[in-house]
Design an enzyme around this catalytic site. Structure first.
Site, PDB file in Angstrom:
ATOM      1  CG  ASP A  86      -2.227   0.740   0.955  1.00 27.25           C
ATOM      2  OD1 ASP A  86      -2.241   1.641   0.100  1.00 27.25           O
ATOM      3  OD2 ASP A  86      -3.229   0.445   1.633  1.00 27.25           O
ATOM      4  CD1 TRP A  87       0.946   7.075   0.491  1.00 28.65           C
ATOM      5  CD2 TRP A  87       0.246   6.837  -1.628  1.00 28.65           C
ATOM      6  NE1 TRP A  87       1.176   8.262  -0.169  1.00 28.65           N
ATOM      7  CE2 TRP A  87       0.756   8.139  -1.466  1.00 28.65           C
ATOM      8  CE3 TRP A  87      -0.244   6.450  -2.866  1.00 28.65           C
ATOM      9  CZ2 TRP A  87       0.779   9.064  -2.510  1.00 28.65           C
ATOM     10  CZ3 TRP A  87      -0.225   7.369  -3.905  1.00 28.65           C
ATOM     11  CH2 TRP A  87       0.283   8.661  -3.729  1.00 28.65           C
TER      12      TRP A  87
END
Length: 770
Positions: free
Chosen positions: A312-313
């Site tokens: 994820d980010w």
């Protein structure tokens, strides 16, 4: 005629490309991948493992925020693609939705630039969060959010919606979608609860698999230009935080992890999902992005997942900067890649990732085999998408984009999702010749109907794109005429306006307007939010909304509470004064229309709660719980106040007709291990209007030796439609898997003993023997 001929030729070309790729076996793809990897340098391989956000290659003073309107920067692209060989781009720029034409211009230029500079001619894979429609595309069809789809309990509609989303995402020249969310919506305070299908593992498994079938096709042939690569998320246990807030630690036992959180991902892997995104949080003290046991031992080896694992980010850098399990960025990269990460969503500082990972390989701290395995998984997805032969899809080849046909599917989903929670004295449906006051902060907003991930991350740009659709107010006006409707917003969401657009505080005006109304539609809930901006400290409906509800009820008028919220905000302070309660969840652009049709009887509601609606903030236990959590009141013993007491239970949902359940039958009174058992029940529509009903089958393991059994578990469901007086016998088949549970050691157990089956209020017992 020229246009028609062009369309026919285009369709034939698409079909030919699809057929050619369909004939390409996995063995052929594997050979191509192996041959390509053998030619690649270490630097090129590492570049394939890197993913950066679009702003990084846009014109502007820095890579964190490109100038608007967005334009690609050739010099930045040269560095990204020529020097660092970056293999993936994600996201939009400046939180803005683009037209399909603009998406095509940007991504086709990216592909052209990348292919021109790369001697291996490896295309970029572009990914976006398109979670309830083509999120970042102007004019796309927006469906109800996943929590509403969980309420609809209609896998066919979920599959259809995902198929349309795939079509419209491909119309935007985007082949990779970070969806579906397969996390359990266990915690009512959690800011992303509405992104899940609900709190039940079986419900999430069925709808998650249906969504993947829609995105990828049942044959998972994502070379089909109308399909795309799906991405399961967030593996594993992301929503199960102790604090109830985003990206905070969870403590999950091995048996709970496997019993509740794993099934939906296992079902999605079996459905053929090509990619998976990892939980940003921490489980039992270990960040999941650094967990070899979860990412490699469990996901890749035990579950046999052969696809692409993406972070994820910024979650690799978070291992160093937030979670502090790595003293440097370089150590964080080593931990994550060795744990099993294949691609890093960086999203900005790609040099840090690429340079350090190259050094780690040369130092022997990350094995070359691990790099090759990661790149092989990435390239397989690119080949499966047919990006090497057709790196772009053109918006002109998608004539159904935003069509009435697609809009009808979105409306149908909303109509089946909206849930009637209370209908005292059959106050609903309403007559169409009445005077209605519409009030509350959610009455006249498209942002509230859609939620976040709608044209922008937080959904704060919805009003710029959704003007042609109807808010709740506008839909009611269209239904019974503007002359019969008075609108006063009443109050804002919160006193300080934090994270929300302020509305004028017109509570006194709303109270005054109530005097001239026959019925009041009180539209309460939340504005759009997700992730950290949606974290909260108080589960009660906000103070101003609560005060408005109490004062409106005190007028003595008939009040229908319309809830428009992403999570169940506690309403017990004013629920008894509401004659009717309708839960809309986040129903999308056609939610206002569907709600009006339900309120005035043109549609019979059929939604069922996908979660337990709590009565108090300190009593949020879901329907899956242990017997000790039901503290029954007993004579001569303590008068427990904290009994299991939801406002509305999981699966609750009323109709404008009535259904009778009878003749619950088991195929056998006793079975042996390894045998299936059939369960049948007859359902009759005993009312005066046609209606849809969700038949739920629950089982209870009455005694278990390893861990305390749950009170009950959902094992099957089916949505049926019956005319007045019509009956249908519904049949289910339970397997040994449905009667098993996970023990303390993480192993699945099937034990002899008595089991109870429950459908509606009917129950039956059978015995399982050795």
């Amino acid at each position: 005629m020229k246009h028609v001929l062009s369309t026919v030729i285009t369709s034939l070309a698409l079909g030919a490309a699809l057929t050619a790729n369909a004939q390409q076996s996995q063995a052929d793809i594997d050979k191509k991948v192996d041959a390509l990897i053998a030619k690649m340098t270490l630097e090129e391989k590492v570049g394939q493992m890197a993913q950066v956000t679009l702003d990084v290659i846009g014109k502007g003073k820095n890579r964190y925020s490109a100038d608007q309107p967005f334009e690609l920067d050739p010099a930045k692209m040269k560095d990204v693609f020529d020097k660092y060989h970056i293999g993936s781009i994600l996201n939009t720029s400046a939180n803005r939705a683009l037209t399909p034409q603009r998406w095509y211009e940007i991504i086709s230029t990216i592909q052209k630039t990348s292919l021109k500079t790369d001697k291996n001619k490896i295309p970029v894979i572009y990914g976006v969060d398109e979670i309830h429609g083509a999120t970042y595309t102007d004019g796309a069809t927006m469906f109800p959010q996943q929590i509403a789809q969980g309420a609809a309990r209609n896998p066919k509609l979920t599959e259809l919606g995902a198929s349309i989303t795939a079509y419209e995402t491909r119309a935007s020249n985007i082949p990779w979608n970070f969806s579906p969310v397969l996390d359990l919506g266990l915690t009512p305070t959690f800011s992303r609860m509405w992104e899940s299908f609900g709190e039940d593992p079986y419900l999430c498994s069925v709808l998650g698999a249906a969504m993947i079938d829609g995105y990828e096709g049942k044959d998972n042939n994502i070379a089909d230009p109308y399909k795309l690569a799906s991405c399961m998320k967030h593996f594993l246990g992301y929503h199960a935080t102790i604090s109830g807030k985003d990206r905070t630690p969870g403590y999950i036992s091995e048996d709970a992890l496997r019993e509740y959180h794993l099934p939906s991902f296992k079902a999605a892997i079996d459905a053929g999902a090509h990619t998976i995104m990892i939980n940003s949080g921490i489980i039992n003290g270990v960040p999941v992005h650094a967990s070899y046991n979860i990412l490699t031992k469990l996901l890749k080896e035990e579950l046999g997942f052969n696809g692409l694992v993406v972070t994820d980010w910024a979650d690799i850098e978070n291992l160093h900067r937030r979670d502090r399990v790595a003293a440097t960025d370089k150590e964080a990269i080593m931990l994550a890649i060795n744990a099993g990460i294949d691609m890093s969503m960086i999203p900005y500082q790609y040099e840090v990732f690429c340079d350090n990972l190259i050094e780690l390989v040369k130092e022997g701290k990350v094995k070359q085999d691990r790099i090759d395995d990661a790149v092989r998984r990435i390239l397989k997805v690119k080949y499966a998408l047919n990006l090497f032969d057709k790196p772009n899809t053109h918006y002109k080849d998608y004539p159904k984009f935003g069509s009435k046909e697609h809009e009808k599917a979105a409306y149908d989903m909303a109509a089946e999702a909206i849930t009637l929670l209370k209908n005292e004295g059959s106050v609903l449906p309403l007559k169409k010749d009445i005077k209605v006051l519409v009030t509350g902060p959610n009455a006249n907003t498209m942002r509230g109907l859609n939620g976040a991930w709608t044209y922008s991350w937080q959904g704060d740009r919805v009003e710029l794109h959704a003007g042609k659709y109807n808010t709740i107010l506008e839909a009611v006006q269209n239904k019974i005429g503007k002359g019969n409707v008075t609108y006063v917003p009443g109050v804002s969401y919160k006193e300080d306006g934090h994270y929300y657009d302020e509305l004028a505080n017109q509570m006194d005006e709303a109270i005054a307007a109530a005097k001239n109304a026959d019925v009041i539609l009180l539209c309460l809930g939340e504005n759009s939010y997700t992730e950290k901006p949606g974290d909260m400290n108080d589960l009660y409906m906000s103070d101003l909304q609560t005060e408005l509800a109490q004062k409106i009820a005190a007028t003595g008028k008939t009040v229908i509470l319309v809830l428009n919220e992403g999570r169940p905000r506690v309403i017990s302070k004013f629920e008894p004064q509401m004659k009717g309660i309708v839960q809309t969840y986040l129903p999308g652009n056609f939610g206002g229309d569907a709600l009006a049709d339900i309120l005035f009887g043109d549609v019979n509601p059929s939604g069922k709660l996908p979660y337990t609606y709590p009565r108090y903030p300190n009593s949020t236990i879901g329907y899956i719980h242990k017997p000790s959590e039901e503290q029954k009141k007993a004579e001569g013993v303590y008068n427990y106040e904290a009994d299991y007491n939801p406002q509305f239970p999981f699966g609750h949902g009323l109709s404008y007709t009535t259904f009778e359940y009878k003749d619950l039958k088991l195929g056998k009174p006793a079975i042996k291990k390894g045998e299936n058992i059939t369960v049948t029940v007859t359902v009759t529509n005993t009312g005066k209007v046609a209606g849809k009903e969700v038949v739920h089958l629950f089982t209870s393991d009455l005694y278990a030796s390893s861990v305390t059994p749950d009170v009950k578990r959902l094992r099957r469901f089916e949505k049926i439609e019956l005319k007045p007086g019509e009956s249908k016998t519904v049949s289910f088949e339970l397997t040994p898997k449905d009667l098993s549970y996970v023990g303390r050691d993480g192993k699945t157990l099937l034990e002899a003993g008595d089991f109870e089956v429950a459908i509606d209020k009917l129950k039956a017992t059978f015995t399982l023997s050795e």
